[in-house]
Design an enzyme around this catalytic site. Structure first.
Site, PDB file in Angstrom:
ATOM      1  N   ARG A  51       0.864  -1.180   0.000  1.00  0.00           N
ATOM      2  CA  ARG A  51       0.000   0.000   0.000  1.00  0.00           C
ATOM      3  C   ARG A  51       0.900   1.230   0.000  1.00  0.00           C
ATOM      4  NH1 ARG A  51       2.267   1.873   3.728  1.00  0.00           N
ATOM      5  NH2 ARG A  51       0.684   3.483   3.806  1.00  0.00           N
ATOM      6  N   GLY A  52       0.248   2.407  -0.089  1.00  0.00           N
ATOM      7  CA  GLY A  52       1.036   3.636  -0.264  1.00  0.00           C
ATOM      8  C   GLY A  52       1.124   3.897  -1.767  1.00  0.00           C
ATOM      9  N   ALA A  53       0.866   5.155  -2.162  1.00  0.00           N
ATOM     10  CA  ALA A  53       0.719   5.470  -3.582  1.00  0.00           C
ATOM     11  C   ALA A  53       1.906   5.019  -4.460  1.00  0.00           C
ATOM     12  CB  ALA A  53       0.441   6.962  -3.730  1.00  0.00           C
ATOM     13  N   ARG A  88      -7.325  -0.224  -6.900  1.00  0.00           N
ATOM     14  CA  ARG A  88      -7.539   0.819  -5.881  1.00  0.00           C
ATOM     15  C   ARG A  88      -7.713   2.142  -6.624  1.00  0.00           C
ATOM     16  NH1 ARG A  88      -4.168   1.263  -0.505  1.00  0.00           N
ATOM     17  NH2 ARG A  88      -6.091   2.282   0.166  1.00  0.00           N
ATOM     18  N   GLN A 199      -2.230   2.488   9.978  1.00  0.00           N
ATOM     19  CA  GLN A 199      -0.933   2.509   9.281  1.00  0.00           C
ATOM     20  C   GLN A 199       0.126   3.296  10.055  1.00  0.00           C
ATOM     21  OE1 GLN A 199      -3.894   3.086   7.852  1.00  0.00           O
ATOM     22  NE2 GLN A 199      -3.895   2.635   5.665  1.00  0.00           N
ATOM     23  N   ASP A 240      -1.910  10.875  -2.036  1.00  0.00           N
ATOM     24  CA  ASP A 240      -2.232   9.853  -3.046  1.00  0.00           C
ATOM     25  C   ASP A 240      -2.547  10.478  -4.401  1.00  0.00           C
ATOM     26  OD1 ASP A 240      -2.943   8.645  -0.280  1.00  0.00           O
ATOM     27  OD2 ASP A 240      -2.652   6.980  -1.669  1.00  0.00           O
ATOM     28  N   ASN A 250      -5.337  12.776   0.509  1.00  0.00           N
ATOM     29  CA  ASN A 250      -4.506  11.846   1.307  1.00  0.00           C
ATOM     30  C   ASN A 250      -5.401  11.079   2.282  1.00  0.00           C
ATOM     31  OD1 ASN A 250      -1.876  10.773   2.027  1.00  0.00           O
ATOM     32  ND2 ASN A 250      -2.048  11.917   3.936  1.00  0.00           N
ATOM     33  N   LYS A 251      -4.794  10.242   3.057  1.00  0.00           N
ATOM     34  CA  LYS A 251      -5.516   9.386   4.014  1.00  0.00           C
ATOM     35  C   LYS A 251      -6.548  10.165   4.826  1.00  0.00           C
ATOM     36  CE  LYS A 251      -5.229   5.859   4.392  1.00  0.00           C
ATOM     37  NZ  LYS A 251      -6.201   5.041   3.635  1.00  0.00           N
TER      38      LYS A 251
HETATM   39  O1  MRU Z   1      -4.504   3.406   2.214  1.00  0.00           O
HETATM   40  P1  MRU Z   1      -3.013   3.564   2.153  1.00  0.00           P
HETATM   41  O2  MRU Z   1      -2.304   2.986   3.327  1.00  0.00           O
HETATM   42  O3  MRU Z   1      -2.463   3.066   0.840  1.00  0.00           O
HETATM   43  O4  MRU Z   1      -2.815   5.139   2.186  1.00  0.00           O
HETATM   44  C1  MRU Z   1      -1.528   5.670   2.087  1.00  0.00           C
HETATM   45  C2  MRU Z   1      -1.489   7.132   2.246  1.00  0.00           C
HETATM   46  O5  MRU Z   1      -2.490   7.788   2.418  1.00  0.00           O
HETATM   47  C3  MRU Z   1      -0.156   7.790   2.104  1.00  0.00           C
HETATM   48  O6  MRU Z   1      -0.099   8.965   2.852  1.00  0.00           O
HETATM   49  C4  MRU Z   1       0.071   8.138   0.619  1.00  0.00           C
HETATM   50  O7  MRU Z   1      -0.116   7.014  -0.191  1.00  0.00           O
HETATM   51  C5  MRU Z   1       1.416   8.698   0.375  1.00  0.00           C
HETATM   52  S1  MRU Z   1       2.629   7.439   0.460  1.00  0.00           S
HETATM   53  C6  MRU Z   1       4.165   8.077   0.233  1.00  0.00           C
END
Ligand code: MRU
Length: 356
Positions: A51-53, A88, A199, A240, A250-251
């Site tokens: 996970r993470g963009a 996603r 996370q 993201d 973002n999250k």
């Molecule tokens: O749902 P996730 O865990 O994939 O969400 C991740 C985030 O929101 C991060 O802040 C974002 O992807 C940036 S990662 C460098």
């Protein structure tokens, strides 16, 4: 970055397999998992083993490599691309990486396609690592300035995991922190727990611990009072999808932190590689906000006294839940964007000044 003193990247290719660190098992178990097929890659993205963009972008690129190994046929590649992009919806890096791969593979014959796909997936991975390192060097200047003025530990608040586990290495939000720590600057990180999947508590705190960086996990609602008390010198978060006007998706919960930061004059920075910029959408209402399974809200997972992972329900079965995974922070609340090319204002003018 390191786990148990050993350096890792989050994804690599070995013996025709894609290797990942299964993030659903962290922090309690460190498991390296093999992805053998494109379906495995899609599943790893959907279930958030990765996970993470930036990392889901790289996983999608390697997913296409696996698709070619499995079935070297153009219609299969097209179907794989569509399924990967749909796995996603919010992080633009996923589509960006698939589109970049397909553009590169367009018109390449059957004999050469695998090598070219592998080279391009590796280029995406290597580029992200380099960009995240540069984000760190650029963001370091802000931490250095605060440190010079304050002459004491710099307290940084972050949300979710925009750490090295969300990228290939270094992270985005954490990269300036890692660079500051390596330079001997005293930093302490307030880690938002980041419900519902935690996370922050599970991944950010874990990776900071492994690098020996002082950090404290807080509930998602604690940031406000810490800012009022002057215990936060700056916020750095990831994203993201950042729109060309500087709005930042973002999250879930990032927006509330930005509001609180504004009210307390705490600088609020967003760190991102250019692969996270969506130049096509003008209005944040057009961003597809992922809505995830309500079980992520109604249940929590942890480790019991016998070292067994357990999942338990935390509220009545009858209760309804809504699990929105992301929100949008308007550009006006963002102090600056930290990118691989430098720091800019969160605006079209700022972003174009660096990237167009
Ligand atoms: O749902 P996730 O865990 O994939 O969400 C991740 C985030 O929101 C991060 O802040 C974002 O992807 C940036 S990662 C460098």
């Amino acid at each position: 970055m390191k786990i148990d003193g050993k350096s890792y990247k989050t994804i690599w290719f070995e013996n025709n397999l894609v290797k990942i660190i299964d993030q659903t098992k962290l922090p309690h178990k460190f498991v390296i998992k093999d992805l053998k097929t494109v379906k495995d890659s899609i599943n790893a993205i959907k279930t958030m083993e990765v996970r993470g963009a930036p990392l889901i972008g790289a996983t999608a690129a390697y997913g296409l490599v696996l698709s070619i190994i499995e079935n070297n046929d153009l219609s299969f590649l097209k179907k794989s691309s569509e399924e990967l992009i749909a796995s996603r919806p919010t992080a633009i890096n996923l589509k960006w990486a698939v589109d970049r791969m397909i553009k590169k593979l367009n018109g390449i014959n059957e004999k050469d396609i695998l090598k070219i796909a592998l080279d391009e997936a590796k280029a995406i991975k290597d580029e992200d690592e380099k960009f995240c390192k540069n984000i760190g060097l650029n963001g370091l200047k802000i931490i250095e300035e605060i440190y010079a003025k304050k002459k004491g530990t710099v307290n940084i608040l972050t949300h979710c995991n925009a750490g090295w586990l969300a990228t290939i290495d270094w992270g985005t939000a954490t990269s300036p922190i890692y660079h500051a720590h390596q330079k001997g600057i005293k930093v302490h990180v307030w880690v938002d727990e980041t419900r519902p999947r935690n996370q922050g508590a599970n991944l950010t705190s874990y990776e900071l611990n492994e690098e020996g960086i002082s950090n404290t996990v807080i509930t998602d609602n604690a940031g406000g009072i810490l800012m009022q008390r002057g215990q936060v010198d700056m916020c750095i978060v990831g994203t993201d999808r950042t729109l060309s006007n500087g709005d930042v998706c973002n999250k879930i919960g990032t927006y509330l932190k930005a509001l609180s930061a504004k009210d307390n004059n705490v600088p609020f920075y967003v760190a991102l590689p250019s692969s996270t910029i969506d130049w096509s959408i003008k209005d944040h209402k057009q961003i597809p906000i992922e809505e995830r399974n309500s079980e992520e809200l109604s249940h929590v997972e942890g480790i019991d006294e016998n070292n067994k992972i357990k999942k338990v329900r935390i509220y009545p079965q009858k209760s309804k839940s809504l699990n929105l995974a992301f929100d949008v922070t308007p550009a006006k609340l963002v102090t600056g964007l930290i990118t691989e090319k430098g720091i800019c204002e969160a605006s079209e003018k700022g972003l174009k000044g660096l990237f167009k």
